[in-house]
Enzyme design. Structure first.
Site, PDB file in Angstrom:
ATOM      1  N   SER A 435       0.982  -4.002   3.610  1.00 49.39           N
ATOM      2  CA  SER A 435      -0.423  -3.837   3.997  1.00 49.39           C
ATOM      3  C   SER A 435      -0.674  -4.655   5.254  1.00 49.39           C
ATOM      4  O   SER A 435       0.010  -5.667   5.513  1.00 49.39           O
ATOM      5  CB  SER A 435      -1.326  -4.329   2.862  1.00 49.39           C
ATOM      6  OG  SER A 435      -2.640  -4.522   3.333  1.00 49.39           O
ATOM      7  N   TYR A 448      -2.660 -11.028  -2.672  1.00 56.60           N
ATOM      8  CA  TYR A 448      -2.260  -9.690  -2.199  1.00 56.60           C
ATOM      9  C   TYR A 448      -1.436  -9.788  -0.908  1.00 56.60           C
ATOM     10  O   TYR A 448      -0.394  -9.140  -0.760  1.00 56.60           O
ATOM     11  CB  TYR A 448      -3.533  -8.870  -1.976  1.00 56.60           C
ATOM     12  CG  TYR A 448      -3.331  -7.456  -1.519  1.00 56.60           C
ATOM     13  CD1 TYR A 448      -2.837  -6.477  -2.378  1.00 56.60           C
ATOM     14  CD2 TYR A 448      -3.667  -7.072  -0.219  1.00 56.60           C
ATOM     15  CE1 TYR A 448      -2.683  -5.166  -1.956  1.00 56.60           C
ATOM     16  CE2 TYR A 448      -3.522  -5.775   0.211  1.00 56.60           C
ATOM     17  CZ  TYR A 448      -3.025  -4.826  -0.664  1.00 56.60           C
ATOM     18  OH  TYR A 448      -2.873  -3.524  -0.238  1.00 56.60           O
ATOM     19  N   LYS A 452       2.427  -8.662  -0.378  1.00 57.72           N
ATOM     20  CA  LYS A 452       2.753  -7.597   0.575  1.00 57.72           C
ATOM     21  C   LYS A 452       3.750  -8.059   1.631  1.00 57.72           C
ATOM     22  O   LYS A 452       4.566  -7.276   2.100  1.00 57.72           O
ATOM     23  CB  LYS A 452       1.466  -7.081   1.227  1.00 57.72           C
ATOM     24  CG  LYS A 452       0.585  -6.251   0.281  1.00 57.72           C
ATOM     25  CD  LYS A 452       1.382  -5.096  -0.315  1.00 57.72           C
ATOM     26  CE  LYS A 452       0.528  -4.085  -1.063  1.00 57.72           C
ATOM     27  NZ  LYS A 452       1.353  -3.059  -1.741  1.00 57.72           N
TER      28      LYS A 452
END
Length: 587
Positions: A435, A448, A452
């Site tokens: 991401s 997150y 990622k």
């Protein structure tokens, strides 16, 4: 002796076969070509009957029955599908590999079906054709297995658009077998009687060759290289010397239905025939014969990947736990089932998987689902994800670990058994999903973002280990509307970010034509670019091997921070070599 049910998943081949134009002509004569078909029989301007392809893989067909331990006294060719990817050259060398994908039980006294699938490549590197062969064991049913999915094909209620009559000779099997199918049933009267026939019967594939000639002459005269797909079911034996008729119904452009009947009795000897034809789709990427797993495929990006893979011929495992956006809850089978239903409605093949990627056991089961259903695995898209956003100071361990368990550990859990299956096949495509939050940072997403970016590290090491097995590992950073982004992005932007914009990039990285491994691509809104880690040329602040002071680093900061003339490294060793060279030249 009972069927060998453990044969599912067993490899077929590799089989390498050299052939010349004389083999091409011998096959043509074996399926009834003659003076009126010089383009099939004369080396000057010779063309290859597309069904010649099957004559090059007789040994693969035999392996299907032998590995599954089918009772030879009851063995028949059940169904045959050929998908033509490129025209067959008039000579050269072919290599074929495949697997037994299914064994089905039609019931006691009704027989069993053993299905083998293989791909054949020419020595010039081009993929020529895919074969899906069903061996029918008349004497092997009743072992308690699942029956094959029912497939129906409706023929038009009207007279055929074309009827091609042919007259195989009494000696036709004796000529045809010289192309390689030496099964005794077609030549040995005693063996034929033992198998329940009054005398040797025609090879089903010989009649199949007659039909192929009829279809090409009727639908693509003089251009057999335009055959794209030929599928059929062998329904009744035929004795040599009996005339046949190939009945052809044209459907939509480039597609026809066909069957072959016994001209004397009217009995159908080959049924459920489909013939597709047209120009070679040179620029269209297909996944025929490939098996793909897409995690988190119950909605959004994963659903879009799964649908397009299926539209282009892949068999798909649609994995989705069906949990909440933050990963809570017991899950639901509904999202995965709905996508599987969509794929099947399109005419594709798919099975559902409801396992969580967050445990090693879940990852193993997801991969096993592909192996059980389709016999192999070629593509894995690690797409499953959840969100638990909080500022870093409020990021409790529970939320940190939950997100890493799905994104980073989840990719590990599924990729590890997938890598093992692909390594055995010496082919694979694995796609990680990173991401922009991981590549560049995003407020409130430390868990997150860390997960990622961890996937990039996972890719970097896996690409090296997969290289010698033709396993390519790449990463996509999609920018798309999903339940993970619906309350992060402005509504008007969210509405424009259709997942379908990310699909072309993702699926190209999963294709045979993918030329790269270890690369990262941003994709969204129709915009695509590559992201990479660049390393500057660097400096040696203090000469002659002395240890630099903090101040010497401060003074060299502008030069050592520069990315001008920066370089992208493929692995750690390359960077180490450059460091040593720099020390040697500047020290």
């Amino acid at each position: 002796m009972a069927l060998n049910l453990d044969a599912v998943g067993e490899k077929l081949g590799p089989l390498t076969k050299s052939y010349t134009w004389k083999d091409v002509v011998l096959y043509a004569l074996g399926v009834g070509a003659g003076p009126d078909d010089l383009h099939y029989c004369y080396e000057k301007g010779l063309k290859v009957i597309p069904s010649f392809s099957i004559a090059t893989i007789f040994d693969i067909l035999a392996q299907i029955g032998l590995k599954a331990n089918v009772n030879l006294a009851g063995v028949l060719h059940g169904e045959q599908e050929l998908i033509f990817h490129n025209p067959i050259p008039i000579e050269g060398e072919m290599t074929t590999e495949g697997r037994i994908t299914h064994i089905y039980d039609k019931g006691e006294g009704k027989g069993a079906l053993v299905i083998g699938e293989s791909d054949t490549y020419h020595a010039n590197g081009k993929k020529l054709f895919t074969s899906v062969c069903t061996v029918f064991g008349r004497l092997d049913g009743g072992f308690g297995g699942d029956n094959a999915p029912r497939r129906e094909l409706e023929f038009p209620v009207r007279e055929p658009d074309a009827v091609v009559e042919a007259h195989p000779a009494d000696s036709q099997p004796l000529l045809y077998r010289l192309s390689g199918d030496l099964f005794h049933l077609h030549v040995d009267p005693e063996f034929a009687r033992m198998a329940g026939f009054e005398k040797p019967i025609m090879h089903g594939l010989c009649t199949h060759g007659y039909a192929c000639r009829a279809l090409c002459d009727t639908l693509i005269p003089g251009e057999p290289e335009k055959a794209r797909r030929m599928a059929c079911r062998f329904s009744k034996p035929l004795y040599p010397g009996v005339s046949i008729k190939t009945l052809i119904w044209k459907e939509e452009e480039g597609r026809a239905l066909w069957r072959v009947v016994n001209a004397r009795t009217g009995d159908t000897v080959i049924d459920h025939g489909v013939f597709e034809y047209g120009d070679l789709p040179a620029h269209r990427i297909r996944f025929d014969g490939h098996v793909a797993i897409v995690t988190g495929a119950g909605a959004g990006l994963g659903r879009a990947y799964a649908l397009e893979l299926a539209r282009r011929g892949a068999k798909v495992v649609v994995n989705d736990l069906g949990g909440a956006r933050d990963g809570s809850g017991a899950g639901s089978s509904t999202p995965a089932d709905q996508v599987v239903a969509e794929i099947r409605a399109l005419g594709g093949e798919a099975v559902a998987s409801y396992d969580s990627v967050a445990t090693p056991e879940g990852g193993e089961r997801i991969v096993q689902t592909a192996l059980d259903a389709f016999g192999k695995l070629d593509i894995l898209i690690n797409n499953a994800g959840i969100l638990r956003d909080k500022s870093f100071a409020k990021m409790e361990p529970e939320n940190w670990h939950a997100v890493l368990d799905v994104h980073l550990n989840g990719a590990y859990h599924v990729s590890r058994p997938a890598f093992a299956a692909m390594r055995e096949n010496r082919y694979g495509r694995i796609l990680m999903t990173t991401s922009a939050a991981g590549l560049y940072g995003n407020f409130g997403q430390t868990n997150y973002s860390a997960a990622k970016m961890g996937l990039v590290g996972l890719m970097n090491a896996m690409k090296l280990e997969g290289e010698k097995y033709n396993i390519k590992v790449n990463t996509i950073a999609p920018l798309a509307a999903s339940r993970l982004t619906e309350d992060i992005l402005p509504p008007d932007l969210f509405a424009k970010m259709k997942p379908e914009y990310a699909v072309p990039m993702a699926l190209f990285l999963c294709s045979e034509q993918c030329p790269v491994t270890g690369s990262i691509y941003n994709a969204g809104l129709g915009f695509y670019n590559r992201a990479a880690i660049l390393t500057g040329p660097g400096v040696v602040p203090v000469k002659e091997g002395r240890i630099p002071t903090i101040e010497s680093v401060r003074d060299a900061m502008e030069a050592l921070a520069s990315l001008e003339a920066g370089k992208e490294y493929g692995q750690l060793a390359e960077q180490l070599v450059d460091t040593m060279e720099c020390l040697k030249s500047e020290g």
